[in-house]
Design an enzyme around this catalytic site. Structure first.
Site, PDB file in Angstrom:
ATOM      1  N   TYR A   1       0.841  -1.195   0.000  1.00 47.94           N
ATOM      2  CA  TYR A   1       0.000   0.000   0.000  1.00 47.94           C
ATOM      3  C   TYR A   1       0.878   1.248   0.000  1.00 47.94           C
ATOM      4  CZ  TYR A   1      -2.637   3.931   1.751  1.00 47.94           C
ATOM      5  OH  TYR A   1      -3.158   5.179   1.889  1.00 47.94           O
TER       6      TYR A   1
ATOM      7  N   GLY B   1      -4.978   5.955   0.092  1.00 48.91           N
ATOM      8  CA  GLY B   1      -6.331   6.053   0.614  1.00 48.91           C
ATOM      9  C   GLY B   1      -7.310   5.228  -0.195  1.00 48.91           C
TER      10      GLY B   1
END
Length: 518
Positions: free
Chosen positions: A64, A71
């Protein structure tokens, strides 16, 4: 509020070696230098995290914020040839902060808190990044950081983007009291901007370091206010001919809150004179004197658990994802959430505002001839025919009431005003940075009340002395020392004069914690 910066002759605060304290952050904020732990064990720990991340990237692992968007965009895959550019975009699109800038002291505290978090070794950042933060601290360069724009999750993204931008030579810094382009200052000092590695933009920005830095500053200011409010209470009690038996040790033994007991002990010490003053005709003083240990004691008893919460946050890895280089794991979670700081600051600002309210009530008594046991109205020092045209502290008391009211108004908890943001990915946020900023505002207002109260209490005691109602034997050593210190910078008010300059001077002295109290 900004203290005068010291020089780097102090002992450096070492990051990555042991838990840091609020006091360590304040040392950096006020000018102490920084150093990194340079033991082989620590160096290897940092290297393992970086090597693990680099290996994952080569194997095209999904991380990520490294190989994905941020987000709600975490489902967007980043083409391998653009991965290196992603952190630069993260820093730039968050460059939208508004409002007043953090001052130099506050921005240095932010550098310290972010460095403390990253130096835990669970953020996957390189030695180059850690050392660049040390370079900023030791050259007394602080990023220009706008106060507004963070909801406290995913951490302090927007304000921390100003830290990240400075590390790579962009935006602006505060250097030698001026706001200047980072590139110019770096060129002048021979500092080379770093290039952020794929995880490093996120590691710098995805955390709670702005709210935590402000919380450290707020804590130390509140700690001092508890002491100074106690000293002022003792001065007011003496000036009012109050009853010192309200602070009896046996009385407080039956309600054993330790902070409350400590405040009562300080009051007993401050009122321990060679000759006891005449007591009030009232058997019991009004609550703002009689219950002062109970009011200030709430703040004093709150400080230990606030310290625990602030220092745990300070010494945490609070970005996402966490990089466990030792066990070669990427742990996705939500450590950027600033709920503990939000609760701490919402609590602290309420306790501090109660100090303003306490002093406000004491001042209302002290200046009202109907309640102050024979002191002149508004504490005027004028005598004879000139007395009717002089008004002493009348307007100051109105100011105290205004500052108190504003402090009380600002106690609305920010932490309950969560907003759903960023395509409902950040659908529950902490508002921790707003809580910290609110707390600093409440502190500023309370320090204004405190400065005015200190001058008024000193005026009252001087009036009693000039009327031969008190002499040196009625003063404990502590109160003798305090009144002497105040009168070094404050002239007894006889004829009306503007007091703004003296009030501002004493506010600054309070914020610099110029007097040793207890």
């Amino acid at each position: 509020m900004e203290k005068i910066m010291t020089n780097n002759t102090q002992q450096p605060i070492t990051f990555g070696a042991q838990r840091l304290t609020i006091e360590d952050v304040m040392s950096i904020a006020n000018g102490a230098p920084a150093a990194m732990n340079n033991t082989p064990e620590y160096t290897a720990k940092i290297d393992r995290s970086v090597a693990f991340l680099e290996r994952l990237l080569k194997e095209e692992g999904v991380i990520y914020g490294v190989t994905t968007g941020y987000g709600d965009s975490c489902t967007v895959a980043i083409p391998p040839n653009l991965v290196d550019e992603l952190p630069l975009h993260l820093t730039r699109f968050h460059g939208c902060g508004l409002g007043e800038n953090l001052d130099h002291q506050q921005a240095r505290a932010v550098l310290a808190t972010r460095l403390c978090s990253l130096s835990q070794g669970f953020s996957g950042v390189s030695h180059d990044l850690l050392n660049q933060l040390v370079t900023l601290i030791n050259h007394d360069i602080s990023p220009r950081i706008p106060q507004e724009g963070s909801v406290g999750a995913s951490g302090d993204l927007t304000p921390l983007s100003y830290v990240a931008a400075v590390l790579i030579g962009e935006r602006e810094v505060i250097y030698k009291g001026e706001i200047r382009p980072t590139a110019d200052v770096f060129a002048e000092l021979g500092i080379t901007p770093i290039k952020l590695k794929p995880k490093e933009g996120l590691a710098l920005m995805n955390g709670t370091s702005v709210m935590t830095a402000l919380a450290c500053i707020a804590y130390k200011r509140a700690e001092y206010l508890a002491q100074l409010a106690t000293r002022i209470t003792a001065m007011v009690s003496l000036g009012m001919h109050g009853n010192d038996f309200h602070f009896d040790e046996a009385l407080f033994a039956v309600k054993p809150h330790p902070g409350q007991q400590e405040i009562a002990s300080w009051l007993r010490s401050d009122l321990q004179a060679d000759t006891p003053p005449r007591n009030s005709d009232r058997l019991q003083d009004r609550y703002s004197l009689r219950c002062a240990p109970h009011v200030i004691g709430v703040l004093q008893d709150t400080l230990p658990w606030l310290r625990q919460m602030i220092e745990n946050e300070l010494n945490s890895a609070n970005d996402n994802p966490i990089i466990d280089g030792e066990n070669e794991r990427v742990l996705h979670g939500g450590h950027f959430y600033g709920g503990h700081i939000a609760m701490a600051m919402d609590t602290l600002k309420t306790a501090v505002a109660n100090i303003a309210d306490l002093l406000d009530r004491q001042m209302a008594q002290l200046m009202d001839y109907k309640f102050n046991n024979g002191l002149p109205f508004n504490l005027t020092g004028a005598e004879g025919e000139r007395k009717p045209i002089n008004h002493g502290f009348k307007a100051v008391q109105i100011g105290i009431s205004a500052w108190t009211a504003e402090a009380l108004k600002n106690t609305m908890p920010a932490s309950v005003f969560s907003r759903s943001t960023e395509c409902h990915n950040q659908d529950k946020v902490s508002m921790g940075t707003i809580s910290s900023r609110d707390c600093l505002r409440v502190l500023q207002l309370t320090e204004q009340v405190t400065a005015a109260s200190l001058l008024a209490a000193t005026q009252a005691l001087e009036i009693r002395k000039r009327h031969n109602e008190l002499d040196e034997n009625h003063f404990s050593p502590a109160l003798k020392s305090m009144t002497k210190a105040v009168l070094n910078d404050f002239d007894f008010v006889i004829e009306d004069r503007p007091l703004e300059g003296e009030l501002r001077h004493f506010i600054e002295m309070i914020q610099q914690q110029r007097w040793d109290l207890y």
